[in-house]
Enzyme design. Structure first.
Site, PDB file in Angstrom:
ATOM      1  N   ASP A 194       0.822  -1.220   0.000  1.00 27.75           N
ATOM      2  CA  ASP A 194       0.000   0.000   0.000  1.00 27.75           C
ATOM      3  C   ASP A 194       0.853   1.266   0.000  1.00 27.75           C
ATOM      4  OD1 ASP A 194      -2.002  -1.830   0.173  1.00 27.75           O
ATOM      5  OD2 ASP A 194      -2.876  -1.091   2.017  1.00 27.75           O
ATOM      6  N   ASP A 254      -0.632  -4.384  -3.712  1.00 26.24           N
ATOM      7  CA  ASP A 254      -1.629  -3.296  -3.783  1.00 26.24           C
ATOM      8  C   ASP A 254      -0.975  -1.925  -3.638  1.00 26.24           C
ATOM      9  OD1 ASP A 254      -3.378  -5.451  -3.806  1.00 26.24           O
ATOM     10  OD2 ASP A 254      -4.008  -5.184  -1.728  1.00 26.24           O
TER      11      ASP A 254
END
Length: 435
Positions: free
Chosen positions: A276, A298
């Site tokens: 992230d 991600d």
């Protein structure tokens, strides 16, 4: 040696006149520093492009507050926040270091504002009596400068941001000297039009870094840099979260940049993290160009709209991972566009292009080079109950060893591609065009 001039005129463009002041503020062997002031004498204009003509041998070597293309000859200088309105009688200041190779360094000629010539008289002013012997590395203006060693107005980036007036209407460029700045940085929503510009020779020289993680702060609260102010620009610097997800018993997200600002531009920027790395929030429209972002899982995620252009996206884990986790609202046409970019990684045939954080997720890889790290068969994957088949995952004319066309890789047609351009992604209802 050098001279300055002022040209004034009434322009037909937008019923606006323009006044351009040009002043040389320093000179040295083969180089000079100059300042240009642009005053709008007529109706408000929506952004600016300033033009002028340099004599052969003159060129811009370091601009402050604008980009120039070309940098010599017939120069066109573009506001880094091009669509910001300039009210009547408002003045914009830009400066630059330049080079010259003749016996004299004359003032430029034929100034234009948004393509309309500013004609008028020329009144030279003398060059400085004690010019510097070397070029300055920071703008010779009131632009605040951050330096950890105390040689600037501020020691921390946050202190410089805190000093910006609330609800400012003019761009404030905060220049940051090379160094590592370990502090959480926040650009609040009531401070738009802020530029953070690294002054090192490249983005690796100026680093904004911290090491919060989701373990103690939650995912969205773990960022090293939070940006809420609209019309934000970052240039020539690195934003990093150096929390090591491998130190924990299980992985924890650690965001480098939490971008919650409309009309943001990231130019020549590195975003470094693990899981992230880069959060693009729902309200965000952003343009990222000539930049670099890396992570493991991600590492570009969220519900906003972004065009990542001519940039490198790197999967740093040899076992592979998933690049994107878009959560685009189903009612929103555009989410993430990777355009003319390069996808690299340390693994082979084990990296996913994305998974849907929300079922409406929209991601397009267009005209990009996909390296061998990308899975050639089914590079999209599911996330919980959200399936990649029901997301809006697309490719168009990609190349590289990780590119392929098969039943698990939905492709745009040529006709559809006309509506999935960078301009369409970013235009919104106000016609924003930072390209």
């Amino acid at each position: 040696m050098v001279a300055a001039s002022i040209a004034t005129a009434v322009s037909a463009q937008a019923a606006a006149g323009c006044q351009v002041g040009y002043e040389v503020t320093g000179a040295w062997q083969g180089g000079f520093t100059a300042n240009i002031k642009i005053k709008n004498l007529g109706d408000a204009v929506n952004g600016w492009r300033l033009g002028w003509t340099f004599t052969a041998g003159q060129a811009i070597t370091q601009p402050w507050g604008f980009t120039a293309s070309p940098t010599s000859g017939t120069v066109v200088a573009t506001n880094v926040d091009y669509n910001r309105s300039i009210p009547t009688n408002a003045t914009i200041d830009v400066g630059f270091n330049g080079s010259w190779n003749n016996s004299t360094n004359p003032a430029p000629t034929t100034f234009t504002l948004n393509g309309t010539t500013c004609t008028g008289g020329v009144s030279p002013t003398p060059p400085p009596t004690t010019p510097p012997t070397t070029p300055p590395t920071t703008p010779p203006s009131s632009a605040p400068t951050v330096a950890a060693d105390g040689s600037g107005q501020y020691r921390t980036v946050q202190a410089a941001i805190d000093a910006v007036p609330v609800n400012n209407t003019q761009r404030v460029t905060i220049t940051i000297k090379a160094g590592t700045y370990r502090q959480v940085v926040r650009v609040p929503g009531n401070k738009p039009h802020i530029t953070l510009r690294g002054l090192g020779s490249g983005p690796a020289n100026t680093v904004l870094v911290f090491n919060n993680s989701a373990y103690t702060h939650g995912t969205s609260g773990s960022a090293s840099v939070f940006v809420d102010g609209a019309n934000f620009v970052a240039e020539n610097l690195t934003i990093s979260n150096d929390f090591d997800e491998n130190l924990a018993s299980s992985g924890h997200q650690a965001v480098a940049l939490n971008l919650n600002a409309d009309r943001a531009v990231l130019r020549n920027v590195r975003l470094l993290g693990d899981q992230d790395t880069f959060l693009v929030n729902d309200r965000t429209r952003a343009y990222m160009v000539d930049s670099y972002v890396e992570g493991t899982v991600d590492f570009v995620f969220g519900g906003g709209t972004i065009v990542i252009d001519r940039s490198t996206v790197h999967e740093k884990r040899s076992s592979g991972g998933t690049i994107t986790a878009a959560s685009t609202d189903a009612a929103k046409t555009y989410g993430f566009l990777f355009y003319r970019s390069t996808i690299t990684g340390t693994g082979s045939n084990n990296t996913n292009l994305g998974r849907p954080w929300r079922q409406g997720a929209q991601v397009l890889y267009r005209e990009s080079n996909l390296g061998g790290t990308v899975k050639t068969n089914q590079p999209w994957t599911n996330m919980g109950d959200a399936t990649w088949q029901n997301a809006r995952f697309l490719e168009y004319r990609n190349t590289g060893s990780g590119a392929a066309v098969n039943s698990t890789r939905p492709q745009l047609s040529d006709a559809q591609a006309a509506t999935y351009t960078p301009h369409r992604y970013l235009a919104g209802t106000d016609g924003w065009n930072p390209l």
